[in-house]
Scaffold this motif. Structure first.
Motif, PDB file in Angstrom:
ATOM      1  N   GLN A  58       0.741  -1.238  -0.040  1.00  0.00           N
ATOM      2  CA  GLN A  58       0.032  -0.221   0.095  1.00  0.00           C
ATOM      3  C   GLN A  58       0.830   1.187  -0.081  1.00  0.00           C
ATOM      4  OE1 GLN A  58      -3.006   2.406  -0.730  1.00  0.00           O
ATOM      5  NE2 GLN A  58      -3.605  -0.065  -0.368  1.00  0.00           N
ATOM      6  N   ASN A  69      -3.986  -4.540  -2.443  1.00  0.00           N
ATOM      7  CA  ASN A  69      -3.788  -5.485  -1.355  1.00  0.00           C
ATOM      8  C   ASN A  69      -4.597  -6.771  -1.614  1.00  0.00           C
ATOM      9  OD1 ASN A  69      -3.307  -2.696  -0.041  1.00  0.00           O
ATOM     10  ND2 ASN A  69      -2.122  -4.206   0.913  1.00  0.00           N
ATOM     11  N   GLY A 109      -2.613  -3.322   4.563  1.00  0.00           N
ATOM     12  CA  GLY A 109      -3.069  -2.554   3.320  1.00  0.00           C
ATOM     13  C   GLY A 109      -3.899  -1.418   4.101  1.00  0.00           C
ATOM     14  N   LYS A 113      -2.701   2.386   4.157  1.00  0.00           N
ATOM     15  CA  LYS A 113      -3.535   3.511   3.872  1.00  0.00           C
ATOM     16  C   LYS A 113      -3.909   4.648   4.751  1.00  0.00           C
ATOM     17  CE  LYS A 113      -8.186   3.772   1.501  1.00  0.00           C
ATOM     18  NZ  LYS A 113      -9.585   3.415   1.857  1.00  0.00           N
TER      19      LYS A 113
END
Length: 120
Positions: A58, A69, A109, A113
């Motif tokens: 990510q 992901n 992920g 993020k």
């Protein structure tokens, strides 16, 4: 697009290299019977590296969604599934990868993020 592809490749490489190192250093063969303690240790070790692989995927891709992901998880599970049907011996490593490590990589992920967008 290149960042996304590179992110998935590097994330998968992290997952694979960490797995190879574990089995090389421990001397345990991945398709041989293992003690419950070693399987438990492998599950924790693999989960940590799966989260890290998802995070790096990510972070490199800088994707707004978790699609990269999901792709990483599919690749992890896909290669483990292929190995499950093509290898002999005990399949505990492949089952862990399919049922545990692949889905957990998505959590990495989510962390990646949230950190990417909190820094902007």
């Amino acid at each position: 697009m290149i960042r996304k592809i590179l992110g998935v490749i590097i994330g998968y490489a992290i997952f694979v290299v960490s797995s190879l190192l574990l089995f090389k250093i421990s001397g345990q063969k991945p398709h041989a019977d293992a003690t419950n303690l070693f399987i438990f240790f492998t599950a924790i070790y693999g989960a940590l590296f799966s989260i890290f692989a998802g995070y790096i995927t990510q972070a490199i891709s800088r994707a707004r969604k978790l699609n990269v992901n999901y792709i990483l998880a599919i690749i992890i599970a896909g290669f483990a599934g292929y190995s499950l049907f093509k290898s002999d011996g005990n399949h505990w490593t492949q089952i862990l990868a399919i049922a545990f490590f692949a889905p957990i990589s998505i959590i990495g992920g989510i962390f990646g993020k949230s950190i990417n967008y909190n820094n902007k």
